[in-house]
Design a protein around this motif. Structure first.
Motif, PDB file in Angstrom:
ATOM      1  N   THR A 151     112.377  43.439  15.146  1.00  0.00           N
ATOM      2  CA  THR A 151     112.476  41.972  15.055  1.00  0.00           C
ATOM      3  C   THR A 151     113.025  41.385  16.348  1.00  0.00           C
ATOM      4  O   THR A 151     112.534  40.370  16.854  1.00  0.00           O
ATOM      5  N   GLY A 182     113.580  37.044  15.769  1.00  0.00           N
ATOM      6  CA  GLY A 182     114.847  36.796  15.096  1.00  0.00           C
ATOM      7  C   GLY A 182     114.965  35.425  14.472  1.00  0.00           C
ATOM      8  O   GLY A 182     115.685  35.242  13.488  1.00  0.00           O
ATOM      9  N   CYS A 184     112.857  31.693   3.698  1.00  0.00           N
ATOM     10  CA  CYS A 184     112.057  31.633   4.920  1.00  0.00           C
ATOM     11  C   CYS A 184     111.084  30.475   4.770  1.00  0.00           C
ATOM     12  O   CYS A 184     110.196  30.525   3.911  1.00  0.00           O
ATOM     13  N   GLU A 222     110.669  39.408  10.317  1.00  0.00           N
ATOM     14  CA  GLU A 222     111.932  38.802   9.895  1.00  0.00           C
ATOM     15  C   GLU A 222     112.028  38.744   8.375  1.00  0.00           C
ATOM     16  O   GLU A 222     113.078  39.032   7.790  1.00  0.00           O
ATOM     17  N   HIS A 238     112.556  42.249   7.021  1.00  0.00           N
ATOM     18  CA  HIS A 238     113.927  42.653   7.338  1.00  0.00           C
ATOM     19  C   HIS A 238     114.884  42.108   6.278  1.00  0.00           C
ATOM     20  O   HIS A 238     115.766  42.831   5.785  1.00  0.00           O
ATOM     21  N   ARG A 239     114.709  40.860   5.912  1.00  0.00           N
ATOM     22  CA  ARG A 239     115.566  40.268   4.885  1.00  0.00           C
ATOM     23  C   ARG A 239     115.298  40.882   3.521  1.00  0.00           C
ATOM     24  O   ARG A 239     116.225  41.068   2.723  1.00  0.00           O
ATOM     25  N   VAL A 264     121.094  33.901  12.268  1.00  0.00           N
ATOM     26  CA  VAL A 264     120.062  32.861  12.262  1.00  0.00           C
ATOM     27  C   VAL A 264     120.665  31.487  12.523  1.00  0.00           C
ATOM     28  O   VAL A 264     120.199  30.743  13.396  1.00  0.00           O
TER      29      VAL A 264
END
Length: 313
Positions: free
Chosen positions: A44, A50, A59, A76, A79-80, A130
């Motif tokens: 990422t 990022g 998101c 991203e 990843h979350r 973030v």
């Protein structure tokens, strides 16, 4: 033996279900997911994804941003997703450890609680990454906490692993611990180089060149610690085969990591898969050293117990 009760299950009469085995497998799955999380996080970063999801924890205000989905958004978002699954598994780990606490060593529920705390803290840092627009210190702390989660899970898994100690490890646990500390510090310096894009910008910026140089200099003590540990193991013929295998794996990972690091530096972090592999192998090296250190501590505990028994007799 007294030492074995620190690590193993006090089994009940029913041998069809073993809480230790179940919990250990749960922990291994979490460790693998955490390693994947760090690799995806590295991808990422190097793909400039990022901030692909501009809000947090959703998101684009959605659970699945299907309309905005592209490679960067996917990295991203995934990843979350992985982080969320690890969070749920951490809650489950605590719940299971508390439920089976009468059949587990006293340290297990406490360690499970530590894992949950670190995962929650990691989630907070992820949100700040973030909202604070990828501030380098937060990004580095985010990586450092992920490594702590990974190491804690591996230590817990090795503590729950059935192990027939030989009592020949001696002071190897101390040297293994030193190697863990040095490699962890080197990993943080590498994360700082990446989060500040120092390898790209250090020419003409003394501060960023200092970050890169610190990472380069840090290679020496970390590498020497791993090499000397491997040599010590090779020169201890009576050492348990599991410890010997872990030391060999650590040595092999070190060589691979040095090759990847040299290539990454020479290419100024321009080849994304190479950079991701460099961080992933570094985490694997750190994890292997943690496993070695925990098992060598267990082995040394038997040696101390035998000495005490001899003195009493």
């Amino acid at each position: 033996m007294a030492h074995s009760s620190l690590f193993t299950l006090q089994t009940s009469g029913d041998s069809r279900f073993d809480p230790v085995t179940y919990l250990r497998r749960w922990v291994w799955k979490m460790a693998v997911a955490t390693l994947m999380l760090m690799a995806i996080g590295s991808a990422t970063r190097v793909m400039n994804a990022g901030l692909a999801c501009p809000d947090w924890p959703l998101c684009y205000g959605q659970l699945v941003p299907s309309q905005q989905m592209n490679l960067q958004v996917f990295l991203e978002w995934f990843h979350r997703l992985d982080a969320s699954l690890i969070g749920l598994m951490a809650i489950g780990l605590v719940a299971l450890a508390i439920r089976w606490r009468r059949s587990l060593a006293a340290w297990v529920p406490w360690t499970a609680g530590l894992v949950l705390f670190l995962v929650v803290f990691q989630g907070v840092l992820g949100g700040l990454t973030v909202t604070q627009l990828l501030r380098f210190d937060i990004v580095t702390a985010h990586l450092g906490t992920a490594l702590l989660v990974f190491c804690t899970l591996l230590a817990m898994g090795m503590g729950l692993l059935p192990y027939r100690a030989t009592g020949t490890a001696g002071k190897l646990s101390w040297f293994g611990g030193l190697a863990v500390v040095l490699v962890y510090g080197q990993s943080l310096l590498g994360g700082l180089v990446g989060s500040r894009w120092a390898a790209h910008q250090c020419f003409g910026l003394a501060e960023l060149c200092g970050v890169v140089n610190a990472h380069l200099l840090g290679i020496v003590p970390a590498s020497l610690a791993v090499i000397l540990l491997a040599v010590w193991v090779w020169r201890t013929p009576a050492l348990d085969g599991v410890l010997r295998s872990q030391a060999n794996i650590a040595f092999g990972l070190l060589i691979l990591q040095l090759i990847l690091g040299y290539a990454t530096f020479r290419l100024h972090l321009q080849v994304e898969p190479l950079t991701v592999c460099h961080q992933a192998i570094g985490a694997a090296l750190l994890g292997t050293l943690v496993c070695f250190t925990v098992l060598s501590i267990r082995d040394a505990a038997l040696s101390e117990e035998n000495l005490k028994a001899s003195a009493d007799s």
